[in-house]
Write an enzyme that holds these catalytic residues in place. Structure first.
Site, mmCIF file in Angstrom:
data_model
loop_
_atom_site.group_PDB
_atom_site.id
_atom_site.type_symbol
_atom_site.label_atom_id
_atom_site.label_comp_id
_atom_site.label_asym_id
_atom_site.label_seq_id
_atom_site.Cartn_x
_atom_site.Cartn_y
_atom_site.Cartn_z
ATOM 1 N N ARG A 61 0.832 -1.212 0.000
ATOM 2 C CA ARG A 61 0.000 0.000 0.000
ATOM 3 C C ARG A 61 0.864 1.259 0.000
ATOM 4 O O ARG A 61 0.555 2.245 -0.682
ATOM 5 C CB ARG A 61 -0.920 -0.017 1.214
ATOM 6 C CG ARG A 61 -1.948 1.120 1.234
ATOM 7 C CD ARG A 61 -3.044 0.830 2.245
ATOM 8 N NE ARG A 61 -4.118 1.812 2.125
ATOM 9 C CZ ARG A 61 -4.230 2.882 2.896
ATOM 10 N NH1 ARG A 61 -3.332 3.114 3.826
ATOM 11 N NH2 ARG A 61 -5.236 3.722 2.731
ATOM 12 N N HIS A 65 0.762 4.327 -2.610
ATOM 13 C CA HIS A 65 0.519 5.712 -2.205
ATOM 14 C C HIS A 65 1.699 6.618 -2.541
ATOM 15 O O HIS A 65 1.518 7.823 -2.732
ATOM 16 C CB HIS A 65 0.205 5.760 -0.707
ATOM 17 C CG HIS A 65 -1.207 5.389 -0.390
ATOM 18 N ND1 HIS A 65 -2.005 6.102 0.483
ATOM 19 C CD2 HIS A 65 -1.991 4.393 -0.866
ATOM 20 C CE1 HIS A 65 -3.207 5.542 0.549
ATOM 21 N NE2 HIS A 65 -3.215 4.502 -0.261
ATOM 22 N N ASN A 93 -3.390 8.953 4.406
ATOM 23 C CA ASN A 93 -2.201 8.196 4.808
ATOM 24 C C ASN A 93 -2.040 8.011 6.312
ATOM 25 O O ASN A 93 -1.351 7.080 6.752
ATOM 26 C CB ASN A 93 -0.947 8.883 4.266
ATOM 27 C CG ASN A 93 -0.849 8.818 2.758
ATOM 28 O OD1 ASN A 93 -1.366 7.897 2.144
ATOM 29 N ND2 ASN A 93 -0.193 9.808 2.165
ATOM 30 N N HIS A 192 -6.233 -5.715 -1.971
ATOM 31 C CA HIS A 192 -7.109 -5.763 -0.799
ATOM 32 C C HIS A 192 -7.350 -7.193 -0.324
ATOM 33 O O HIS A 192 -8.093 -7.406 0.621
ATOM 34 C CB HIS A 192 -8.451 -5.096 -1.111
ATOM 35 C CG HIS A 192 -8.352 -3.619 -1.303
ATOM 36 N ND1 HIS A 192 -9.404 -2.844 -1.729
ATOM 37 C CD2 HIS A 192 -7.312 -2.757 -1.131
ATOM 38 C CE1 HIS A 192 -9.028 -1.587 -1.819
ATOM 39 N NE2 HIS A 192 -7.757 -1.502 -1.456
#
Length: 348
Positions: A61, A65, A93, A192
C-alpha cells in the site's frame, strides 16, 4: 517439449520485460554498485514479516501511495516539519500507512553496505515486491534506478489518491491519469486480498445510507452486521484505531479470494463494490474469480507499470541518506530537479 511451468515462467518474463520498456530503470541496476542491496532488503522484510504479517500489505500500500503522488520518488516517507505537513500525515495516509520503521531498518542495512547508493524509492519498490512473495503472490524482477524526490506536501496526497468511496468512473479516471488502464485498476484493487482497514473508511456504509436500516444495499447484510459489531456507530471518535480485515475469506494469503468476496457482496469499501457496477469491470472481476493464476500474473505486471509512474532518474532528485528527510545541500545531487517548494528539514 517445454513444460507448462517453463512456459508460464517464459510468459511472465516476457510480460515483465514489456512493462519495463521505455522506463529509465533497469533490472540489476545495483549489481555493480551495491550487489547485496536486494538481499539485504529482503532479509529485513522477511524478519519483520515473521513478527507481524501486516508488514506485507503495508509495504504494498505504501508503494502505491508513493507512486500516485509525485511519482515513485519515496516522497511518502518524508516526515512533516513545523509549518509544512508532508504526504504521510495527510488524511488518506495517517494513520493507515504504517511500518515506516521497517523501511528505516532496510535503509540502514544498505547504507552500511553501500553508503549513498540505493534510493529510498527503490527500497520501497523492492519491499513491495518482497511483500507480495511473502504473502504467497508471484515474484517479479524490479527494475531499479529511481531517484528520491525532495518535495512532500499534504495537498498532493489529498488531490491524487483515490478514496474508499470512489465510484467506478472516478476510479478509472484516477488510474488513467497515471497512465494505468481500467484493467490495471481492477488488478491492483486485488491487493485488498490482504491487510486491514480502519472503520472510518467504510463506516458510512453501515449506518448512513438512504435505506430502512441505513446499510448500503451493495453490502451483504450478514457482513454488515459483523462489521457493525466491530465498528459501532461513532466508533471513529470512540475507537479511532479499530481495524478489520479487508478479505474475510483468506485474510493473510495473496490469492484471488478478494474477487470471490466481491461477487458475494463482501467488498469492504464502496470502491470495491464499484467494480461490479460497470459491465466491463465486472467481467474482469469474474475472470479473476475463475483464474487465480491470471490474477497473479497480471498483478505482477500491473505493479511494474505502477512502479514506473513519473520516475526521477539520472541526475534528478537525490539519493536520500535518511528516508525521512531530504539531504542537506552538501549531499544533494541536484538542487533544481524537482519543481515546487521543498519540505525544509534539519540534517540528520
Amino acid at each position: 517439449m517445454i513444460s507448462p511451468v517453463a512456459m508460464k515462467v517464459a510468459v511472465v518474463a516476457a510480460l515483465l520485460s514489456a512493462a519495463a520498456v521505455g522506463a529509465c530503470v533497469d533490472v540489476g541496476f545495483y549489481d555493480t554498485t551495491c550487489p547485496t542491496a536486494e538481499t539485504l532488503i529482503q532479509q529485513v522484510v522477511a524478519t519483520a514479516f515473521r513478527n507481524d504479517s501486516g508488514v506485507a500489505p503495508a509495504m504494498i500500500r505504501m508503494h502505491f501511495h508513493d507512486c500516485f503522488v509525485r511519482g515513485c520518488d519515496g516522497s511518502v516517507l518524508i516526515d512533516s516539519t513545523p509549518g509544512s505537513t508532508a504526504e504521510k500525515d495527510a488524511i488518506p495516509n495517517n494513520p493507515s500507512l504504517r511500518f515506516f520503521d521497517v523501511i528505516d531498518r532496510a535503509k540502514a542495512a544498505v547504507e552500511a553496505a553501500c553508503p549513498g547508493v540505493v534510493s529510498c524509492a527503490d527500497i520501497l519498490a523492492f519491499m513491495a515486491r518482497d511483500s507480495v512473495v511473502l504473502s504467497g503472490g508471484l515474484g517479479y524482477q524490479v527494475p531499479a534506478g529511481r531517484r528520491d524526490g525532495r518535495v512532500s506536501l499534504e495537498i498532493d496526497a489529498l488531490n491524487n489518491l483515490p478514496g474508499p468511496t470512489s465510484n467506478a468512473s472516478e476510479l478509472v479516471s484516477s488510474f488513467a491519469g497515471k497512465n494505468l488502464t481500467a484493467e490495471d485498476m481492477v488488478v491492483l484493487s486485488g491487493a485488498h486480498t490482504i491487510g486491514v482497514s480502519h472503520c472510518s473508511s467504510f463506516v458510512d456504509r453501515l449506518y448512513n445510507k438512504n435505506t430502512s436500516d441505513g446499510i448500503d444495499p451493495a453490502l451483504s447484510k450478514a457482513y454488515a452486521f459483523l462489521l457493525k459489531s466491530i465498528c459501532p456507530r461513532g466508533s471513529n471518535q470512540t475507537f479511532p484505531t479499530t481495524t478489520t480485515l479487508m478479505d474475510i475469506i483468506t485474510p493473510t494469503r495473496f490469492d484471488n479470494k478478494y474477487y470471490v468476496g466481491l461477487t458475494n457482496n463482501l467488498g469492504l469499501f464502496e470502491s470495491d463494490a464499484a467494480l461490479l457496477t460497470n459491465a466491463t469491470l465486472k467481467a474482469m472481476v469474474d475472470s479473476f474469480v475463475r483464474s487465480e493464476a491470471t490474477f497473479r500474473t497480471k498483478f505482477a505486471r500491473a505493479m511494474l507499470k505502477m512502479g514506473q509512474i513519473d520516475l526521477l532518474s539520472g541526475t534528478q532528485g537525490e539519493i536520500r541518506r535518511n528516508c525521512r528527510v531530504i539531504n542537506p545541500s552538501s549531499f544533494s545531487s541536484s538542487s533544481s530537479s524537482s519543481s515546487g517548494p521543498f519540505v525544509q528539514v534539519a540534517a540528520s
